[in-house]
Write a protein that holds these residues in place. Structure first.
Motif, PDB file in Angstrom:
ATOM      1  N   THR A   1      37.053   1.025 -16.707  1.00 18.00           N
ATOM      2  CA  THR A   1      37.109  -0.327 -16.145  1.00 18.00           C
ATOM      3  C   THR A   1      37.862  -1.260 -17.083  1.00 18.00           C
ATOM      4  N   ASP A   2      38.566  -2.240 -16.495  1.00 17.06           N
ATOM      5  CA  ASP A   2      39.277  -3.222 -17.315  1.00 17.06           C
ATOM      6  C   ASP A   2      38.508  -4.530 -17.411  1.00 17.06           C
ATOM      7  N   ARG A   3      37.272  -4.557 -16.876  1.00 20.05           N
ATOM      8  CA  ARG A   3      36.428  -5.751 -16.953  1.00 20.05           C
ATOM      9  C   ARG A   3      35.320  -5.536 -17.976  1.00 20.05           C
ATOM     10  N   PRO A   4      34.977  -6.554 -18.751  1.00 21.86           N
ATOM     11  CA  PRO A   4      33.879  -6.425 -19.716  1.00 21.86           C
ATOM     12  C   PRO A   4      32.512  -6.740 -19.106  1.00 21.86           C
ATOM     13  N   TRP A   5      32.394  -6.731 -17.765  1.00 21.91           N
ATOM     14  CA  TRP A   5      31.135  -7.071 -17.113  1.00 21.91           C
ATOM     15  C   TRP A   5      31.010  -6.279 -15.812  1.00 21.91           C
ATOM     16  N   SER A   6      29.823  -6.282 -15.270  1.00 26.45           N
ATOM     17  CA  SER A   6      29.566  -5.619 -13.994  1.00 26.45           C
ATOM     18  C   SER A   6      28.385  -6.314 -13.334  1.00 26.45           C
ATOM     19  N   PHE A   7      28.214  -6.130 -12.027  1.00 27.29           N
ATOM     20  CA  PHE A   7      27.090  -6.727 -11.317  1.00 27.29           C
ATOM     21  C   PHE A   7      26.742  -5.857 -10.120  1.00 27.29           C
TER      22      PHE A   7
ATOM     23  N   ALA B   1       4.698  -0.543  -9.569  1.00 35.14           N
ATOM     24  CA  ALA B   1       5.577  -1.635  -9.999  1.00 35.14           C
ATOM     25  C   ALA B   1       6.978  -1.433  -9.415  1.00 35.14           C
ATOM     26  N   PRO B   2       7.610  -2.518  -8.953  1.00 35.95           N
ATOM     27  CA  PRO B   2       8.960  -2.389  -8.384  1.00 35.95           C
ATOM     28  C   PRO B   2       9.988  -2.107  -9.466  1.00 35.95           C
ATOM     29  N   MET B   3      11.087  -1.508  -9.062  1.00 34.59           N
ATOM     30  CA  MET B   3      12.188  -1.278  -9.987  1.00 34.59           C
ATOM     31  C   MET B   3      12.879  -2.612 -10.254  1.00 34.59           C
ATOM     32  N   LEU B   4      13.202  -2.876 -11.493  1.00 37.32           N
ATOM     33  CA  LEU B   4      13.891  -4.096 -11.879  1.00 37.32           C
ATOM     34  C   LEU B   4      15.244  -3.750 -12.479  1.00 37.32           C
ATOM     35  N   ALA B   5      16.142  -4.699 -12.416  1.00 32.28           N
ATOM     36  CA  ALA B   5      17.465  -4.488 -13.002  1.00 32.28           C
ATOM     37  C   ALA B   5      17.348  -4.351 -14.517  1.00 32.28           C
ATOM     38  N   THR B   6      18.149  -3.486 -15.081  1.00 29.72           N
ATOM     39  CA  THR B   6      18.173  -3.308 -16.532  1.00 29.72           C
ATOM     40  C   THR B   6      19.618  -3.289 -17.008  1.00 29.72           C
ATOM     41  N   ALA B   7      19.811  -3.651 -18.256  1.00 28.67           N
ATOM     42  CA  ALA B   7      21.149  -3.614 -18.836  1.00 28.67           C
ATOM     43  C   ALA B   7      21.591  -2.161 -19.004  1.00 28.67           C
ATOM     44  N   GLY B   8      22.853  -1.914 -18.842  1.00 27.65           N
ATOM     45  CA  GLY B   8      23.371  -0.560 -18.978  1.00 27.65           C
ATOM     46  C   GLY B   8      24.737  -0.580 -19.627  1.00 27.65           C
TER      47      GLY B   8
END
Length: 62
Positions: free
Chosen positions: A18-24, A5-12
């Motif tokens: 960091t001063d941002r409340p998000w990442s990508f 199975a391929p690796m999928l993105a997961t929440a972390g």
């Protein structure tokens, strides 16, 4: 042949510095495929297990 199975993105969690409340994470190539190269000819699959080998152009031999 055993398919993996391929690796999928997961929440972390974000780093503390960091001063941002998000990442990508950028995905530059535009496609995610699995490849089998153990037989005579390579075979390419999508995550949904659709064979897409005929849709991928062959690169010329160098």
């Amino acid at each position: 042949m055993r398919l993996i199975a391929p690796m999928l993105a997961t929440a972390g969690t974000l780093p503390d510095n960091t001063d941002r409340p998000w990442s990508f994470e950028m995905k530059y190539d535009g496609c995610r495929m699995l490849a089998s190269v153990g037989g005579c000819e390579p075979v390419l699959w999508t995550r949904a297990m659709n064979v897409v080998t005929p849709q991928i152009p062959r690169s010329p031999k160098l």
